[in-house]
Write an enzyme that holds these catalytic residues in place. Structure first.
Site, PDB file in Angstrom:
ATOM      1  CB  SER A  62      -0.951   0.011   1.202  1.00 59.23           C
ATOM      2  OG  SER A  62      -2.037  -0.856   0.983  1.00 59.23           O
ATOM      3  CE  LYS A  65      -4.513   1.996  -0.490  1.00 57.59           C
ATOM      4  NZ  LYS A  65      -3.919   0.693  -0.231  1.00 57.59           N
ATOM      5  CB  SER A 122      -4.265   1.668   3.843  1.00 59.28           C
ATOM      6  OG  SER A 122      -3.529   1.262   2.729  1.00 59.28           O
ATOM      7  CE  LYS A 226      -1.625   4.055   2.735  1.00 56.26           C
ATOM      8  NZ  LYS A 226      -1.433   3.019   3.778  1.00 56.26           N
TER       9      LYS A 226
END
Length: 388
Positions: A62, A65, A122, A226
């Protein structure tokens, strides 16, 4: 002959100057064996302080992202979309697995709320909804992701989805590329309004959001960014933190546990804050003007191309500047044209070498300008002649 001798002495001096070198690959290991791939950079200058297997292709989970967030932030700052604009969840978005906020098909949420859900928890469903809203489909959005990577000069990333859920071997990135993408994202100041939130809610308080990045709560100065995890990628994290006007970005990939990714990122950030600082080259160095021949102005002031440099704190007290500039140049001179170099030294160590450029455009004298100058010179000559 004197000029040649001076040039020789300068070259001889420079041959004994040793440039400062920040941590080379595997010179020492800040993060330990539990973190196989890592990098630490300073956000303003982009200087790499530490790297460990930073260019190997890895599944980014993730942390993908960050690129999705960057394209979303660019769309907002460019005025293509407003944070309050409504976004409708498609059946595809509502059907995403993994981390999500359980969007229902047809559910409408603001662009800003969805972006917040991506940064904090997320949310894969919000990722796809935003991708479809901006590009029509996730596939078309992935094309934009790769175009942006190419624009940034990144050579070790390829994206096939906006969320990082893909198990495809064609979906990959590396620690270095993700640090550069993170740096670009942080240039959009409003994104920190989301990445720095520890806990929040949506849907009128009915759905609680708790940030997956535990450093936001536990690490002083944390600004984002993130987390990511899949069985293929391992535990991943792109973390940023700012103290006293200096911001660092740490990326760790392929970690064996969630705790090892946070501890690895903390170790990197601590190393940066403890050992390095930013210095204003403009405040440190005073530069002489350069004479301009046959120009509409007689001189110009050189400008420093890099306003700020990153140095080791131990070098700060002994800093000095050595400008290398010509005494004169001939017009025309273009703004931004290289004039020379500025060496910033600490003792006998070269800390940084920065280009010195023209701060303005100076045009050559035209025919009538030269003619006027000629007659003005004659007139001045006649006026100052002594009477006999």
């Amino acid at each position: 002959m004197k000029r040649l001798l001076s040039l020789f002495m300068i070259l001889l001096t420079l041959s004994f100057i040793s440039p400062v070198v920040f941590a080379a690959e595997n010179e020492f290991d800040i993060v330990g064996d539990k973190v196989p791939s890592a990098i630490l950079i300073e956000a303003e200058t982009g200087t790499i302080i530490f790297q460990k297997d930073a260019y190997s292709h890895r599944a980014p989970a993730s942390v993908t992202k960050i690129m999705t967030m960057l394209l979303a932030a660019e769309a907002v700052d460019a005025g293509f979309i407003n944070l309050d604009d409504p976004v409708t969840a498609s059946a595809r978005a509502a059907g995403m697995g993994g981390s999500q906020i359980w969007l229902e098909e047809g559910e409408i949420m603001s662009f800003g709320e969805m972006l917040k859900c991506i940064t904090m928890v997320s949310a894969n469903d919000c990722c796809v909804a935003i991708a479809e809203h901006l590009s029509g489909s996730e596939e078309a959005f992935a094309v934009k992701m790769n175009e942006k990577a190419a624009e940034l000069g990144l050579k070790d990333s390829n994206f096939v989805c906006c969320s990082g859920l893909s198990d495809s071997d064609e979906h990959y990135s590396c620690a270095y590329d993700l640090a550069i993408i993170s740096r670009e994202l942080l240039k959009h100041d409003f994104i920190k309004e989301y990445t720095k939130i520890w806990t929040d809610s949506i849907r009128g308080g009915e759905f609680t959001l708790n940030n997956t990045n535990k450093l936001i709560y536990h690490y002083s100065g944390s600004t984002g960014l993130k987390t990511g995890f899949t069985s293929k990628a391992g535990h991943c994290l792109a973390a940023s933190a700012e103290r006293d006007g200096v911001e660092y970005i740490a990326v760790v990939l392929g970690c064996e546990s969630s705790s090892s990714r946070f501890e690895g990122a903390k170790s990197l950030l601590n190393y940066g804050f403890t050992n390095y600082t930013l210095v204003s080259a403009e405040k440190l160095c005073s530069l002489p003007p350069v004479i301009v021949k046959n120009g509409k102005k007689d001189c110009l002031n050189p400008a420093i191309s890099e306003k700020t440099i990153l140095i080791k704190k131990e070098m700060e007290r002994e800093l000095r500047c050595i400008p290398q500039l010509p005494e004169e140049i001939y017009a025309p001179v273009n703004k931004g044209q290289q004039l020379g170099k500025l060496q910033i030294m600490s003792g006998d160590t070269l800390v940084s070498e920065i280009e010195l450029v023209a701060n303005e455009t100076i045009y050559s004298l035209g025919y009538w300008d030269l003619l006027g100058t000629f007659f003005s010179s004659i007139q001045n000559f006649l006026v100052i002649q002594p009477k006999i």
